[in-house]
Design an enzyme around this catalytic site. Structure first.
Site, mmCIF file in Angstrom:
data_model
loop_
_atom_site.group_PDB
_atom_site.id
_atom_site.type_symbol
_atom_site.label_atom_id
_atom_site.label_comp_id
_atom_site.label_asym_id
_atom_site.label_seq_id
_atom_site.Cartn_x
_atom_site.Cartn_y
_atom_site.Cartn_z
ATOM 1 N N GLU A 76 -8.714 -9.888 4.717
ATOM 2 C CA GLU A 76 -9.125 -8.532 4.330
ATOM 3 C C GLU A 76 -10.530 -8.530 3.740
ATOM 4 O O GLU A 76 -10.845 -9.311 2.838
ATOM 5 C CB GLU A 76 -8.128 -7.948 3.312
ATOM 6 C CG GLU A 76 -8.503 -6.528 2.894
ATOM 7 C CD GLU A 76 -7.381 -5.746 2.227
ATOM 8 O OE1 GLU A 76 -6.232 -6.232 2.171
ATOM 9 O OE2 GLU A 76 -7.666 -4.615 1.768
ATOM 10 N N GLU B 235 0.286 -12.563 -1.093
ATOM 11 C CA GLU B 235 -1.158 -12.749 -1.233
ATOM 12 C C GLU B 235 -1.508 -14.088 -1.880
ATOM 13 O O GLU B 235 -0.723 -14.621 -2.669
ATOM 14 C CB GLU B 235 -1.738 -11.615 -2.098
ATOM 15 C CG GLU B 235 -1.613 -10.253 -1.444
ATOM 16 C CD GLU B 235 -2.297 -9.147 -2.249
ATOM 17 O OE1 GLU B 235 -2.920 -9.430 -3.297
ATOM 18 O OE2 GLU B 235 -2.196 -7.988 -1.808
ATOM 19 N N SER C 161 0.841 -1.209 0.000
ATOM 20 C CA SER C 161 0.000 0.000 0.000
ATOM 21 C C SER C 161 0.870 1.251 0.000
ATOM 22 O O SER C 161 0.367 2.351 -0.251
ATOM 23 C CB SER C 161 -0.946 -0.005 1.203
ATOM 24 O OG SER C 161 -0.225 -0.185 2.409
#
Ligand code: KIV
Length: 267
Positions: free
Chosen positions: A183, A117, A47
């Site tokens: 998430e 991920e 991010s």
């Protein structure tokens, strides 16, 4: 000074039913503040692409860009566990490439772990990296690097999708990850996954039932412009504070009110 955090401490938290806190950090100053505040985990998240480097999406950040951020955070953190994200494109192609890049990040940053991920699709990479001696944090549910495949920023695991997210979580655990980020997952599902997993879960937009919580630091500090997303709680309004401070400074300079005699050197 508190002792340095290890991945085993997160497992102890879970085993003892204690919650733990995580924040992202991309620089030395915030890392040292969050470390002093007792935040358990500092994630040098991809991010940083949107919140620090000015990229439009997390897809753009590279290993070369995240490494200096990881080094800055790891050098400033005395007690927090520092985890660095593996950027999009650095681990998908093969287990060999995933291990090579994970080693590169660990060597160059001094971090304690990496995060990547994906559930079943990333299981072989997780196992290979763990076998190379590097702790891996997984990340499932809404995975920002797959935003296009997922059709946008959407909650994952609603209705019949719940079984799939649970299967992803179990796959990450079976592959050898020490913790997993959930998430944008419904709160009840995240609570159920947390009960079923031996390893700690870390929620973002996943309700209060996970073992740990994580927020993006620029969101939690009110630095990100625009309306915060539903799951963000702003603990400060730094954007406003800095805006007012910068305006006051500009005004003082224009009116010759800065610097004064005490802020200047004499002969
Ligand atoms: O990069 C990041 O900030 C993250 C968190 C949202 C978990 O992956």
């Amino acid at each position: 000074m508190a002792k340095i955090a290890r991945i085993s401490h997160l497992q102890e938290f879970k085993d003892q039913g204690k919650k733990f806190s995580c924040l992202t950090s991309y620089d030395q100053q915030t890392a040292s503040i969050f470390d002093e505040a007792g935040i358990n985990v500092l994630l040098v998240g991809d991010s940083a692409a949107e919140n620090f480097l000015g990229h439009e999406s997390v897809l753009a950040i590279t290993i070369e860009e995240i490494i200096p951020l990881g080094r800055a955070v790891a050098s400033a953190a005395k007690s927090s566990l520092v985890v660095v994200d593996m950027p999009f494109g650095s681990y998908e192609a093969s287990t060999e490439e995933a291990v090579r890049n994970a080693v590169k990040i660990m060597k160059a940053t001094g971090a304690a772990a990496i995060k990547l991920e994906g559930g079943r699709r990333s299981a072989s990479q997780i196992t290979a990296i763990v076998e190379a001696g590097i702790p891996v944090m997984g990340h499932i549910g809404f995975t920002p690097q797959s935003v296009h495949a997922l059709g946008g920023f959407k909650v994952q695991g609603r209705g019949e999708g719940a079984e799939d997210v649970l299967a992803e979580a179990l796959a990450v655990q079976a592959a050898g990850a020490f913790a997993v980020v959930l998430e944008m997952v419904p709160a009840d599902l995240a609570t159920e996954i947390t009960k079923q997993l031996r390893i700690p879960t870390i929620g973002i937009g996943a309700g209060a039932g996970t073992d740990g919580q994580i927020l993006v630091w620029t969101d939690f500090a009110g630095l990100t412009p625009g309306k915060p997303r539903r799951f963000v709680r702003q603990y400060a309004n730094l954007r406003n504070e800095l805006l007012e401070a910068a305006k006051a400074y500009a005004k003082d300079v224009e009116s010759s009110n800065f610097p004064n005699a005490d802020e200047s050197f004499s002969d």
